[in-house]
Design a protein around this motif. Structure first.
Motif, PDB file in Angstrom:
ATOM      1  N   SER A  77      18.848 -30.756   6.250  1.00  0.00           N
ATOM      2  CA  SER A  77      19.724 -29.584   6.330  1.00  0.00           C
ATOM      3  C   SER A  77      19.041 -28.323   5.824  1.00  0.00           C
ATOM      4  O   SER A  77      19.518 -27.216   6.039  1.00  0.00           O
ATOM      5  N   ILE A 103      26.239 -31.816   5.352  1.00  0.00           N
ATOM      6  CA  ILE A 103      24.809 -31.697   5.038  1.00  0.00           C
ATOM      7  C   ILE A 103      24.311 -32.915   4.276  1.00  0.00           C
ATOM      8  O   ILE A 103      23.117 -33.143   4.186  1.00  0.00           O
ATOM      9  N   SER A 142      24.598 -36.371   7.526  1.00  0.00           N
ATOM     10  CA  SER A 142      24.239 -36.289   8.952  1.00  0.00           C
ATOM     11  C   SER A 142      23.439 -37.494   9.420  1.00  0.00           C
ATOM     12  O   SER A 142      23.432 -37.827  10.602  1.00  0.00           O
ATOM     13  N   SER A 183      19.472 -36.692   4.674  1.00  0.00           N
ATOM     14  CA  SER A 183      20.367 -35.707   5.303  1.00  0.00           C
ATOM     15  C   SER A 183      20.199 -34.345   4.645  1.00  0.00           C
ATOM     16  O   SER A 183      20.094 -33.312   5.314  1.00  0.00           O
ATOM     17  N   ASN A 239      29.417 -27.554   0.435  1.00  0.00           N
ATOM     18  CA  ASN A 239      28.053 -27.520  -0.105  1.00  0.00           C
ATOM     19  C   ASN A 239      27.934 -28.248  -1.444  1.00  0.00           C
ATOM     20  O   ASN A 239      26.836 -28.536  -1.904  1.00  0.00           O
TER      21      ASN A 239
END
Lengths: 82, 228
Positions: B227, B125, B128, B223, B196
């Protein structure tokens, strides 16, 4: 009155750059007979209990939870009655 | 997206972080004082860089007992994004959200310099917007940023593909010459198991505008926004 003295040092194998630097200075100081110096932290604690067992468990708890990081450090302590 | 930036006594990168997210990326940013427990409905929590509590005892050691950290730990347990930058990374390790520890740089010197890091674990996350193995130029500014983990922990982090960024040279080689602070495995940032929680020593918020010499850090925040 009960007090405690705690010494926290790095675990074996963890780089102690400060100790290494001090050791490196030994030649310039001109003292012989010392192989290596390591560093650590000293804490003095005034307990608010007169119970030895309680003093011991509180000291251990503060060493584990706050004064040392078990990933990189170990500790020893002394309980002193005065 | 609502982003909560936690402010500890001694934090000093909270306004840079707010500037990037609010002024460059148009997000709502709330400053959260460390004494509060309420995360004010944040979707993302950021622990910024600085010197919380003067780095007394160990970096991050006292900040991790701030009232807000209980809420941050619960928030992370729900799988919500928690990002720690520099001192924020140190706090995440002290409170156990990330494994290992950050110790004094091998050189014993405070290092303030641009470094190059390689994006290791792609498609998180936080990454990306980057390509796998992309090289990013970002500054570091720390004296206690040498990553350490015992052999078992390190093996687990590596086999789980949880190294986020690795210090390297301009060709992407991670070796002792391209390791500014003697971090084990040239590790500059890691994820928790769920992916996370991210902690990293380089400052993406100081590499988000061309006037500052690099925009390579912006992709991390972009990113994160994508997310959500």
């Amino acid at each position: 009155m009960i007090r405690a003295e705690v010494i926290v040092t790095l675990k074996d194998g963890i780089l102690d750059p400060e100790g290494k630097t001090i050791t490196g200075a030994l030649g310039g100081v001109g003292i012989e007979g010392i192989k290596e110096i390591g560093t650590g932290k000293y804490f003095h604690i005034q307990l608010s209990t007169n119970n030895l067992e309680k003093a011991r468990s509180s000291t251990e708890a503060v060493c584990e939870k706050l004064l040392s990081n078990p990933v990189i450090e170990k500790y020893t302590y002394k309980i002193i009655e005065e | 997206m609502k982003i909560g930036v936690v402010v500890f006594p001694g934090s000093n990168c909270e306004l840079d972080t707010q500037h990037v997210l609010q002024n460059l990326l148009g997000q709502e940013v709330k400053m959260l004082w460390h004494q509060q427990r309420d995360l004010d409905g944040s979707d993302v929590i950021i622990l910024p860089g600085g010197f919380s509590y003067g780095d007394y005892l160990r970096t991050g050691a006292i900040a991790r007992f701030s009232p807000i950290m209980e809420s941050v730990i619960e928030f992370a347990a729900k799988g919500k994004p928690v990002l720690g930058i520099c001192n924020g990374f140190q706090i995440l390790m002290e409170c156990g959200l990330l494994p290992g520890a950050l110790v004094t740089n091998g050189s014993l010197k405070f290092i303030s310099d641009d470094v190059i890091v390689k994006v290791e674990a792609g498609n998180s996350i936080y990454t990306s917007k980057y390509d796998h193995s992309q090289l990013l130029k970002m500054p570091i500014a720390h004296i206690g940023g040498s990553f350490f983990a015992d052999d078992d922990t390190l093996a687990e982090i590596e086999s789980d593909d949880r190294v986020a960024f690795r210090y390297c040279d301009a060709e992407g080689n991670a070796n002792s010459e391209s390791n500014p602070n003697a971090s084990i495995g040239n590790i500059a940032g890691i994820y928790n198991k769920k992916g996370n929680v991210l902690g990293l020593m380089p400052h993406p918020e100081r590499a988000s505008e061309s006037v500052l010499g690099s925009t390579d850090g912006l992709g991390l925040f972009e990113s994160l926004i994508l997310s959500n």
